[in-house]
Design an enzyme around this catalytic site. Structure first.
Site, PDB file in Angstrom:
ATOM      1  N   ASP A 194      49.691  -8.614 -58.301  1.00 39.46           N
ATOM      2  CA  ASP A 194      50.792  -8.445 -59.240  1.00 39.46           C
ATOM      3  C   ASP A 194      50.940  -9.723 -60.066  1.00 39.46           C
ATOM      4  OD1 ASP A 194      52.807  -7.023 -60.424  1.00 39.46           O
ATOM      5  OD2 ASP A 194      54.316  -7.556 -58.935  1.00 39.46           O
ATOM      6  N   HIS A 233      60.492 -12.298 -69.167  1.00 44.91           N
ATOM      7  CA  HIS A 233      60.889 -12.022 -67.779  1.00 44.91           C
ATOM      8  C   HIS A 233      60.879 -13.314 -66.967  1.00 44.91           C
ATOM      9  CE1 HIS A 233      61.210 -10.110 -63.870  1.00 44.91           C
ATOM     10  NE2 HIS A 233      60.101 -10.711 -63.483  1.00 44.91           N
ATOM     11  N   GLU A 285      61.384  -2.872 -61.243  1.00 52.62           N
ATOM     12  CA  GLU A 285      60.723  -3.639 -62.303  1.00 52.62           C
ATOM     13  C   GLU A 285      59.736  -2.697 -62.959  1.00 52.62           C
ATOM     14  OE1 GLU A 285      58.855  -7.180 -60.720  1.00 52.62           O
ATOM     15  OE2 GLU A 285      60.768  -8.247 -60.562  1.00 52.62           O
ATOM     16  N   GLU A 287      56.462  -2.032 -64.873  1.00 55.51           N
ATOM     17  CA  GLU A 287      55.209  -2.739 -65.123  1.00 55.51           C
ATOM     18  C   GLU A 287      54.141  -1.748 -65.574  1.00 55.51           C
ATOM     19  OE1 GLU A 287      53.847  -5.336 -62.042  1.00 55.51           O
ATOM     20  OE2 GLU A 287      55.886  -5.971 -61.472  1.00 55.51           O
ATOM     21  N   ASP A 294      57.711  -1.856 -59.489  1.00 58.62           N
ATOM     22  CA  ASP A 294      57.643  -2.904 -58.464  1.00 58.62           C
ATOM     23  C   ASP A 294      59.056  -3.098 -57.892  1.00 58.62           C
ATOM     24  OD1 ASP A 294      56.959  -5.129 -56.961  1.00 58.62           O
ATOM     25  OD2 ASP A 294      57.088  -6.504 -58.669  1.00 58.62           O
ATOM     26  N   ARG A 351      66.344  -8.248 -54.293  1.00 64.33           N
ATOM     27  CA  ARG A 351      66.544  -9.598 -54.842  1.00 64.33           C
ATOM     28  C   ARG A 351      67.138 -10.571 -53.839  1.00 64.33           C
ATOM     29  NH1 ARG A 351      63.024  -9.303 -58.819  1.00 64.33           N
ATOM     30  NH2 ARG A 351      63.493  -7.593 -60.260  1.00 64.33           N
ATOM     31  N   GLN A 367      64.449 -11.530 -51.504  1.00 64.12           N
ATOM     32  CA  GLN A 367      63.509 -12.365 -52.255  1.00 64.12           C
ATOM     33  C   GLN A 367      63.985 -13.808 -52.399  1.00 64.12           C
ATOM     34  OE1 GLN A 367      62.518 -10.663 -56.069  1.00 64.12           O
ATOM     35  NE2 GLN A 367      61.075 -12.285 -56.617  1.00 64.12           N
ATOM     36  N   LYS A 420      59.242  -7.115 -51.589  1.00 62.22           N
ATOM     37  CA  LYS A 420      58.449  -6.231 -52.433  1.00 62.22           C
ATOM     38  C   LYS A 420      57.651  -5.214 -51.619  1.00 62.22           C
ATOM     39  CE  LYS A 420      58.799  -8.899 -56.332  1.00 62.22           C
ATOM     40  NZ  LYS A 420      59.066  -8.446 -57.714  1.00 62.22           N
ATOM     41  N   THR A 463      55.990   0.326 -53.600  1.00 61.56           N
ATOM     42  CA  THR A 463      55.621   0.170 -55.013  1.00 61.56           C
ATOM     43  C   THR A 463      55.214   1.568 -55.466  1.00 61.56           C
ATOM     44  OG1 THR A 463      54.775  -2.056 -54.588  1.00 61.56           O
ATOM     45  CG2 THR A 463      54.053  -0.981 -56.635  1.00 61.56           C
ATOM     46  N   GLU A 505      67.785  -8.569 -64.735  1.00 58.73           N
ATOM     47  CA  GLU A 505      67.847  -9.113 -66.091  1.00 58.73           C
ATOM     48  C   GLU A 505      68.883  -8.374 -66.946  1.00 58.73           C
ATOM     49  OE1 GLU A 505      63.648 -10.182 -67.694  1.00 58.73           O
ATOM     50  OE2 GLU A 505      63.365  -8.728 -66.075  1.00 58.73           O
TER      51      GLU A 505
END
Lengths: 441, 441
Positions: free
Chosen positions: B141, B148, B213, B215, B247, B251, B254, B267, B271, B388
């Site tokens: 990844d 970002h 996320e 991607e 993804d 948080r 993380q 993560k 996925t 975000e």
């Protein structure tokens, strides 16, 4: 798991080399691997190591020497990788080992009935090529030695050597499965971005700080479904066995690339593993207390804490790293010992690594590989990487033949050995994990 | 690669649904996937999407509708995954797509000779189950959106939002392959260690900051041998095609675990990828200039710089994220758009990611998956994750039905869509990548 008949120190084998003093592979070990007879047009298959021989389990099946659960497990050994056997879980593997132990011991009825089976089920190691033991779906690498974390941390982050999460989280990251190679495979020095001077642009060059890391590799046996964590009390049931692992590292690439997502190209060029997988059952006599946390350290959080794991989750495996330089080879000098450590120095047990890895529901699959992280202890000679042994190059290693090393030179060969010894028990060896550095392309 | 006959906007298919306005799968697309007819006792196999139908390539072979190179490539499609087809490299895949395009277009000689082939080679999508398109050996990844990286960096490291390596190194890390699931699979909220208050011990609880996320996923085609980097000018030849990728990220897990080795359990619980792999060939009309670096940014280092990649290494793919809450489902309300971005905002091209990934000699294998990293652009509405969009929860998203979100709630479904549009060319769609959150165990 508990001690059983296969662990008895008195057991001897009719395969004489199994009794050679210091052999890695006495009849109490019976580690699994994948081999192919050299020059034969046949598919690789599973065998166990015994002395200087490989026991061909497919031949044992064909000779009718395995029955019941051992036969069922043995059927998985016709495959060119261990994954199917690993998937079966501990009892069938244990049944297979017990039957092999009975077949191969000195008083074996089958052998005394027909000594000719020796020629039909044994393959001398020198007539075989070994293969990777499993198709490795995912490889995860941990960081379970607090001494290693503290040593490396103090070089990369002098003000912050041991991060606040270390004593709570068995830190790990995903590694690269595709570049895992078998012992004996040459390792090409990787090229990458390096930046020695923060005022300058990075350059692209072969790494100048090529290092090894000695680790224990742990192969997953039975897997878990996605979404279902493995509780710590079940963790051992999901471990098939262990090997030696060299987590080659390019320190200059690593220090430039690793923020914020961790090591990537500094590691993914090669990881070497030893060919024989020593079962958790064979390691049973060498279980010891888990790392004893000093006063002031927090207790493991409940999902990482199980009384039985605290009492006997440690594994007393001794690990040694030898270096043989090109000059030593030219002069026919023996490799020199550069470090020796013990797996008992690890802050986290293997069961804790499994419980943590799956605590979010992540699924492990049979044949997945976990690396323990560099095995370093508190003494200088027990540091399991050159960056620690030479303190980032500050204190070069002086070799007996007059050479010195800060990091690895082209032509250097790293040889890792591992074994367990305990009075009253047979020595259990891991064999060797070798790799020689060849120049960058 | 260049534009060819399969890209012509005038092409229509005798499969009527391929002409539906806004369809993801016109005859110019022909993305590959793996399907199984529902309720049939047969192995999954490879097909291509066309309108609301799946073209069964095995049936095309059995009907004698493919010849030459297309037939050779088609034979790989009898398998339950795309890996063998991916391994062949671009020319055979292109030959297969060209033959399928000729077979399926309105003026097809084969169809007009025997319109009955429609019933024999088409499977309606509603009669099929889709499977993961490939056995994914390794999943890597990346972090290729500078917006970002800057957004997240400023939350995790306010003093140091964009690290000094960002403009030199296409930052990436190894992800977890075992927990990659197909669109439509439910995602269980993971439990993990959280520490909100640095003065307190961490707790173990279901994540409170569950995020998506968006991607682009990139499937590797032909691989490279260990030790042999892929030069940037060859990178496109090693790309099979693209899909959408979610993804999922916890948080709070993380932020506590990610130092120093990167994200791991935050993560690895899931996925999600979309089922249809859009070939690089189908995306050819949507190639654009690579990201134009502002004055003051360094040039890419030589191994990441190729004139042709700078001129046309960008891909103009539009990406949308929709949210449907449990309340919306109960009220039969449509999902709401929460962000829309463009892949043109990525700082690094896909070719640069491939060249970097292999620059140390790391081997990519057919079916390996690369994630681009969250696709975020400079505008607020183009931010590709909730952390975000809501600036770490400070600015909750107000939904039209009166609900609001900082992070994902149980029952929330995230639906990702992607497509390419350009005047004079057919619309190329990626279909959908869906996943619904179910409560922690």
């Amino acid at each position: 798991m508990a001690l059983n008949d296969t662990h008895r120190v008195e057991l001897a084998s009719w395969v004489e080399s199994a009794q050679t003093p210091g052999s890695s592979f006495p009849i109490q070990n019976l580690p699994f691997g994948v081999f192919k007879r050299t020059g034969r047009n046949e598919a690789p298959r599973v065998g166990v190591a015994l002395g200087d021989q490989i026991v061909d389990i497919t031949a044992c099946l064909d000779e009718g020497l395995l029955a019941g659960a051992a036969r069922t497990a043995g059927e998985c050994c016709r495959r060119p990788q261990l994954n199917d056997l690993m998937a079966m879980g501990p009892e069938p593997v244990s049944a297979l080992r017990r039957s092999l132990s009975e077949l191969l011991r000195a008083e074996s009825a089958a052998y005394h009935r027909d000594p000719g089976i020796a020629h039909r089920v044994l393959v001398p190691m020198y007539e075989a090529e070994l293969r990777l033991p499993a198709v490795i779906g995912d490889y995860s690498d941990f960081y379970a030695s607090i001494d290693h974390a503290r040593n490396v941390g103090s070089m990369f982050r002098p003000n912050d050597p041991l991060l606040p999460n270390y004593k709570y989280v068995p830190i790990g990251y995903h590694g690269r499965a595709s570049s895992i190679v078998l012992s004996g495979t040459q390792v090409r020095r990787p090229t990458g971005q390096l930046r020695d001077d923060p005022e300058q642009q990075p350059i692209v060059a072969p790494t100048r700080r090529l290092d090894y890391e000695i680790e224990l590799g742990v192969f997953v046996g039975a897997g878990n479904p996605l979404g279902s964590p493995i509780p710590i009390m079940d963790a051992d049931r999901h471990i098939f066995g262990c090997c030696l692992l060299n987590d080659w590292s390019a320190r200059d690439i690593q220090s430039w690339e690793y923020q914020p997502l961790g090591p990537f190209l500094a590691k993914s060029f090669a990881t070497t593993i030893s060919p024989w997988v020593v079962t958790l059952e064979a390691l049973e006599p060498f279980r010891v207390e888990a790392y004893v946390r000093p006063d002031g350290d927090p207790q493991p959080l409940p999902y990482l804490l199980w009384d039985s794991d605290q009492r006997r989750g440690g594994l007393d495996i001794r690990l040694e790293v030898y270096l043989r330089t090109a000059t030593m080879r030219q002069r026919s000098q023996d490799p020199v010992l550069v470090s020796r450590g013990r797996f008992t120095s690890m802050y986290w047990t293997v069961a804790q690594l499994i419980a943590h890895h799956t605590s979010n529901g992540c699924n492990l699959r049979p044949g997945d590989l976990l690396g323990s992280g560099t095995v370093s202890g508190p003494e200088a000679e027990s540091r399991g990487s050159l960056i620690e042994r030479t303190w980032r190059g500050r204190d070069p290693l002086r070799l007996a033949n007059g050479e010195s090393r800060t990091f690895l030179a082209d032509g250097d060969e790293i040889i890792m050995r591992g074994y367990c010894e305990r009075p009253g028990f047979a020595r259990i060896g891991f064999g060797e994990c070798r790799g020689m550095i060849v120049p960058a392309a």
